[in-house]
Design a protein around this motif. Structure first.
Motif, short mmCIF file in Angstrom:
data_model
loop_
_atom_site.label_atom_id
_atom_site.label_comp_id
_atom_site.label_asym_id
_atom_site.label_seq_id
_atom_site.Cartn_x
_atom_site.Cartn_y
_atom_site.Cartn_z
N ALA A 183 0.83 -1.21 0.00
CA ALA A 183 0.00 0.00 0.00
C ALA A 183 0.86 1.25 0.00
O ALA A 183 0.55 2.24 -0.69
N ASN A 187 0.81 4.08 -2.94
CA ASN A 187 0.43 5.46 -2.62
C ASN A 187 1.54 6.48 -2.92
O ASN A 187 1.32 7.67 -2.74
N GLU A 211 -7.22 0.72 0.99
CA GLU A 211 -5.90 0.57 1.58
C GLU A 211 -4.87 1.42 0.82
O GLU A 211 -3.87 1.83 1.38
N ALA A 212 -5.16 1.67 -0.45
CA ALA A 212 -4.28 2.51 -1.26
C ALA A 212 -5.08 3.09 -2.42
O ALA A 212 -6.01 2.46 -2.93
N PRO A 217 -3.83 9.50 -2.59
CA PRO A 217 -3.54 8.72 -1.38
C PRO A 217 -4.36 9.13 -0.16
O PRO A 217 -4.50 8.34 0.77
N SER A 220 -6.97 6.77 1.32
CA SER A 220 -6.62 5.58 2.09
C SER A 220 -7.34 5.58 3.43
O SER A 220 -7.43 6.61 4.11
#
Length: 285
Positions: A183, A187, A211-212, A217, A220
């Motif tokens: 992740a 990102n 998660e990413a 980003p 997230s």
């Protein structure tokens, strides 16, 4: 030299920086041609000094303006000293806080990147005056004394093969390095998993949270299940539902392209890796 902070001037500068020249703009250069001009520009400045180099770079009829390619140079404060695109409009302007069409501070990124390593590659989105569209652009930049010298080229739109190839690499990383490390790599907007209009996204299929998200980003650890496309479809929920029955799936939807800022048809290829969904999509013509 003029020290003008861009504010109301930003739009005009964005238009100007995207210019090749009227005579050359119609022909798109290749990455190899951009790299060749970049190396020639660096060598010329090293051999002839800054002032003579700037004069050559600003000569729109000279060797450093070809097709839609040109050389630019800014100093550590973000002031233009050369731009083969539009020297009359740009030289002397301070562009440190100017952002690209996606809101990224491209000139700060160029300066910061070349403080870490002498040479870098910076990706951003910019107006191509040949097509009158906002397109992904890639610039090779190098630190030479107090200046950053660069040459950029307009990047092609990613294909289905490009998306699948990035997905294969992303899945390999997720399996070998685990979710958290993968992740972090997905990102990283300067990393290998964010390229032009391609990026990796990853969703925890149990919690339904991102998660990413390579293009943004900040998403997230936010809810992904409630995310809907421009047509109102719950696209992530559909992706997860399909992966309950198979290890991989293809999902079509309507999404805003961060490069063109237009709503376009998109196709994403998604794969199940443990409890995570890993995906990469490309925009359809």
């Amino acid at each position: 030299m003029r020290q003008i902070q861009l504010s109301s001037f930003a739009t005009a500068v964005v238009l100007a920086v995207g210019v090749g020249t009227a005579a050359h703009a119609a022909e798109r250069a290749t990455p190899r041609e951009a790299r060749t001009m970049f190396e020639q520009a660096v060598r010329y400045m090293e051999q002839n000094g800054a002032e003579r180099a700037f004069a050559a770079f600003n000569d729109r009829q000279g060797q450093f303006v070809r097709k839609d390619l040109y050389v630019f140079a800014i100093d550590d404060r973000g002031v233009y000293h050369a731009s083969g695109a539009a020297p009359e409009a740009l030289v002397g302007l301070k562009v440190l806080d100017t952002t690209d069409a996606a809101g990224n501070p491209l000139f700060r990124e160029m300066i910061d990147a070349t403080r870490v390593t002498q040479e870098a590659t910076v990706r951003y989105v910019w107006l191509n005056r040949a097509t009158n569209k906002v397109e992904p652009k890639v610039s090779y930049v190098r630190k030479l004394g107090q200046y950053v010298v660069g040459v950029g080229y307009s990047a092609p739109r990613a294909s289905a093969d490009d998306a699948r190839a990035m997905l294969e690499r992303a899945v390999a990383v997720a399996r070998s390095e685990g979710g958290a490390q993968a992740a972090a790599r997905f990102n990283d907007r300067r990393g290998e998993f964010v390229k032009d209009d391609l990026y990796v996204f990853m969703v925890n299929m149990e919690s339904g949270r991102f998660e990413a998200m390579g293009m943004n980003p900040a998403l997230s650890d936010t809810d992904a299940l409630g995310l809907r496309d421009a047509a109102g479809n719950a696209l992530v929920a559909e992706m997860i539902a399909r992966l309950q029955k198979a290890d991989e799936a293809t999902v079509d939807y309507v999404w805003r392209n961060p490069v063109t800022n237009a709503v376009e048809n998109k196709r994403s290829y998604v794969r199940k890796v443990g409890t995570s969904l890993v995906g990469v999509g490309h925009y359809l013509e």
